[in-house]
Design an enzyme around this catalytic site. Structure first.
Site, short mmCIF file in Angstrom:
data_model
loop_
_atom_site.label_atom_id
_atom_site.label_comp_id
_atom_site.label_asym_id
_atom_site.label_seq_id
_atom_site.Cartn_x
_atom_site.Cartn_y
_atom_site.Cartn_z
N CYS A 150 22.14 3.20 -51.33
CA CYS A 150 22.42 1.83 -51.59
C CYS A 150 22.85 1.21 -50.49
CB CYS A 150 23.13 1.42 -52.93
SG CYS A 150 22.66 2.21 -54.32
N ARG A 154 18.38 2.63 -44.79
CA ARG A 154 19.00 3.57 -45.57
C ARG A 154 18.04 4.04 -46.87
NH1 ARG A 154 24.58 3.31 -45.65
NH2 ARG A 154 24.75 3.69 -47.85
N TRP A 170 19.14 2.08 -54.40
CA TRP A 170 18.42 3.24 -54.44
C TRP A 170 18.76 3.91 -55.78
CZ3 TRP A 170 19.48 8.66 -54.65
CH2 TRP A 170 18.55 9.39 -54.32
N ASN A 201 27.93 0.46 -54.67
CA ASN A 201 27.32 1.59 -53.90
C ASN A 201 28.10 2.68 -54.52
OD1 ASN A 201 25.75 0.05 -52.54
ND2 ASN A 201 26.49 1.06 -50.51
N GLY A 202 27.53 3.76 -55.04
CA GLY A 202 28.17 4.98 -55.72
C GLY A 202 27.81 5.02 -57.16
N GLU A 247 14.91 23.21 -38.07
CA GLU A 247 14.73 21.63 -38.03
C GLU A 247 13.42 20.93 -37.72
OE1 GLU A 247 16.70 19.46 -38.35
OE2 GLU A 247 16.32 17.61 -36.92
N LYS A 292 11.81 18.15 -40.16
CA LYS A 292 11.39 16.85 -39.66
C LYS A 292 9.71 16.54 -40.39
CE LYS A 292 13.99 15.23 -38.43
NZ LYS A 292 15.28 15.65 -38.46
N GLU A 307 10.02 15.79 -44.07
CA GLU A 307 10.79 14.37 -44.28
C GLU A 307 9.70 13.29 -44.26
OE1 GLU A 307 15.42 14.11 -43.16
OE2 GLU A 307 13.90 14.72 -41.33
N HIS A 311 7.59 40.13 -44.93
CA HIS A 311 8.29 40.35 -46.08
C HIS A 311 8.14 39.30 -47.12
CE1 HIS A 311 10.51 43.56 -44.08
NE2 HIS A 311 10.78 42.68 -43.26
N LYS A 354 18.96 7.68 -45.74
CA LYS A 354 19.90 7.90 -44.38
C LYS A 354 21.19 8.48 -44.59
CE LYS A 354 19.99 7.88 -39.72
NZ LYS A 354 19.38 9.07 -39.18
C1 G6P Z 1 20.20 12.66 -45.00
C2 G6P Z 1 19.55 12.30 -43.87
C3 G6P Z 1 19.41 13.28 -42.93
C4 G6P Z 1 20.81 13.92 -42.41
C5 G6P Z 1 21.69 14.22 -43.81
C6 G6P Z 1 23.13 14.39 -43.25
O1 G6P Z 1 19.69 13.61 -45.89
O2 G6P Z 1 18.33 11.81 -44.49
O3 G6P Z 1 18.90 12.84 -41.72
O4 G6P Z 1 20.60 14.95 -41.39
O5 G6P Z 1 21.75 13.24 -44.55
O6 G6P Z 1 23.75 13.21 -42.83
P1 G6P Z 1 24.80 13.04 -41.73
O7 G6P Z 1 25.14 11.66 -41.77
O8 G6P Z 1 26.18 13.81 -42.58
O9 G6P Z 1 24.68 13.69 -40.80
#
Ligand code: G6P
Length: 613
Positions: A2, A27, A74, A100-101, A488, A492, A495, A511, A608
């Site tokens: 949110c 976000r 959200w 928010n929250g 990583e 990506k 995502e 394994h 985000k």
């Molecule tokens: C969310 C984002 C990721 C990010 C993670 C941690 O899942 O989509 O891209 O790596 O949060 O976020 P931060 O702001 O703590 O690095």
């Protein structure tokens, strides 16, 4: 997750609020809404879907109020719908709230309000808030100018959970009341007008002067002033902070998507993060870190704690600390760490990595370490963010605002900063020979140019993306640091392309996962560690034999093999190779997502900054 925006001033609030919401789209959200006050009446417009949808709602252009609040939701409690979208009003239409929250005890509060005759229009936890405010307003004996604030405070006293809340009232059209707990809120000060937001980029075009609200702190925001109150409503002064982010940096700058722009910003982000912290032949400086040599000598364990991409950056930091400082390091997922009763004492150092500085689990994991008397260091990209205010020490990546949900420039900057922190410790501790340290420094200083070179050559990756974008599964393999990059790279891809992918330590393939390899499955190998080249090649050979299509990212000269694609990357110190080998994988995820016609910057279901547990 949110997003919140607010405005009070002389201008029409609606376009400012809508622009703010557009800036927060990254976000992740599924409905949007705004409320303004005109002629002592609150007007609300909201709906499910994108902000553009809200902008096209009938009557929205007629909202002429100069005070307003806005929200992107959200969904947590209740599906995305017009009814569940914020703002929410109390039954008498006197108060409008965005939140928010999560209010954890909302069932109990809803029952209490229903017993007192209140009815509900939505399934949300938020709707209890305006009604509770109304309840306390009605039962409040105060009859003065502060009655509104007192009613908000009494309502907040009953809430359990996390919140950043904006409230307006038709009875007080000259002010917005805000309060937060475990969810960010900033107030931007300008000439004769004030702005509010959950994230700086929403209001960056209007001001660079911000107040960062603390947990349990209230603010009453008028056109020309802001008053701050603690949890008991005792008034206090608050220092303003100047954030020198360039408003244009939050724009797309001619790129098709934020993610692509941010991938290409990596040379600058790395340069800025290195900044003036070190020069060849001189010791590295971290002015903000006031840790004595004696303290450093007594550290017997380091925990690096984070979520998502930030955790993957921590994995790359582990061998650097262990090699240079001879201190054992454990890297932990914040949501696990906070519930695991980890072994922490005053000789444990806990390092928290968070781009946003607002991730709920990471903040909770930090509070846990503080309660056990460990020292804490926050690594963040956002000055003044919650995590930096909780930690004993904070150091910053200078990647500039990162808007795309999939993190790219924040990751490479985090890896650079963690490495520099390890070098700084090593120099204080004298546990590593100077040559190794100087070689690492030279290589760090060369990184931006090497990343630039990599970014000039994207055709091969584009070609590979075109070949594989219809795949259902992909595998990423690597050993040591290359395994951290595999994790990583795989994240990506998941995502933004929604392709199922798994990262495996190459030696672990036999394994289990090798059972999934069949004709045409795509396997991506990362090979940068000179000591492990043969071993990694053998693992890839095993999948080729079983019909896999392979892409290899390498800085080694590989013997004649049967890989389908090879991307050569520049050489660097093995501890730094992730900063280069991740670039083609970021691009691969990006081009696959583009080929599939997906929304690269706002992938489905993701947010985000994850400000709830
Ligand atoms: C969310 C984002 C990721 C990010 C993670 C941690 O899942 O989509 O891209 O790596 O949060 O976020 P931060 O702001 O703590 O690095």
């Amino acid at each position: 997750m949110c997003g919140i925006v607010g405005y009070i001033g002389e201008k029409k609030a609606q376009p400012i609020l809508i622009n703010g919401l557009l800036a927060l789209e990254y976000r992740g959200y599924d409905s949007a809404g705004i409320a303004t006050i005109e002629d002592n009446k609150i007007q609300v417009k909201k709906d499910k879907g994108r902000v553009n949808n809200l902008y096209n709602l009938e009557g929205i252009q007629d909202l002429n109020g100069t005070i307003g609040i806005a929200h992107t939701r959200w969904a947590t409690h209740g599906k995305p719908s017009m009814e569940n979208a914020h703002p929410h009003m109390d039954n008498s239409n006197t108060f409008a709230v965005v939140h928010n929250g999560i209010i954890e005890n909302y069932h109990e509060l809803r029952d209490f309000l229903m017993q007192n005759g209140y009815t509900f229009l939505s399934e949300t936890d938020t709707e209890v808030i305006p009604n509770l405010i109304h309840y306390h307003f009605e039962h409040n004996v105060l009859e003065n100018n502060d009655k509104f604030l007192y009613a908000v405070k009494s309502a907040v006293n009953q809430l359990k959970g996390s919140y950043a809340i904006e409230v307006i009232s038709s009875l007080y059209p000259d002010r917005i009341v805000v309060v937060r707990k475990d969810s960010p809120l900033v107030i931007g000060k300008s000439n004769g007008e004030n702005y509010i937001a959950s994230d700086i980029p929403a209001i960056l075009p209007y001001t660079k002067d911000f107040y960062f609200l603390d947990d349990n702190e209230f603010a009453v925001i008028y056109q020309n002033k802001t008053e701050f109150y603690d949890a008991s409503l005792v008034k206090h002064n608050k220092a303003i902070k100047n954030i020198d982010w360039d408003a244009n940096a939050a724009g797309k700058d001619g790129f098709e998507d934020y993610m692509l722009k941010e991938i290409f910003e990596q040379p600058t982000a790395i340069r800025e993060t290195v900044g003036s912290r070190f020069h060849l032949g001189e010791k590295c400086t971290f002015e903000d870190l006031n840790l004595s040599k004696e303290y450093l000598q007594n550290i017997h364990r380091i925990y690096i704690v984070a979520c998502g991409t930030a955790m993957n950056a921590g994995l790359v930091g582990k061998p650097v600390f262990e090699k240079l400082c001879k201190i054992p390091v454990e890297v932990n997922i914040a949501s696990e760490f906070r519930y695991q009763d980890p072994l922490i004492d005053e000789n444990t150092l806990c390092i928290y990595i968070s781009q946003s500085g607002e991730t709920a689990d990471t903040i909770a994991a930090l509070k846990l370490a503080k309660a056990k008397n460990a020292k804490t260091i926050a690594i963040s990209n956002v000055i003044g963010s919650s995590i930096t205010r909780e930690a004993d020490y904070s150091i910053y990546t200078h990647a500039g605002p990162e808007i795309a949900v999939a993190s790219t420039k924040a990751y490479t900057s985090q890896v650079v900063l963690v490495t520099m922190l390890a070098i700084y410790f090593a120099e204080q501790l004298d546990r590593c020979d100077t040559n190794t340290i100087e070689e690492l420094k030279e290589n760090i200083l060369d990184l931006p140019t090497k990343v630039e070179t990599l970014l000039q050559n994207v055709n091969e990756i584009k070609r590979f993306a075109k070949k594989v974008y219809t795949q259902k599964d992909m595998f990423f393999l690597g050993r040591g640091n290359d395994y951290s990059v595999a994790l990583e790279g795989s994240l990506k891809l998941k995502e933004i392309s929604y392709i199922h992918s798994e990262a495996y330590a190459a030696g672990e393939l036999k394994h289990g996962p090798i059972a999934l390899i069949e004709n045409g499955v795509t396997v991506i190998g990362i090979i940068t560690n000179p000591d492990l080249v043969e071993k990694s090649i053998s693992n890839l050979q095993e999948v080729i034999t079983r019909g896999a299509r392979t892409l290899v990212i390498t800085n080694q000269s590989l013997p004649n093999t049967h890989f389908d694609f090879v991307i050569n990357i520049p050489e660097t110190h093995p501890l730094l190779s992730p900063i280069l080998s991740i670039i083609p994988l970021q691009l691969l995820a990006y081009y696959i997502s583009k080929n599939k016609g997906l929304d690269v910057d706002k992938p489905r279901n993701l947010a985000k900054s994850v400000t709830v547990e």
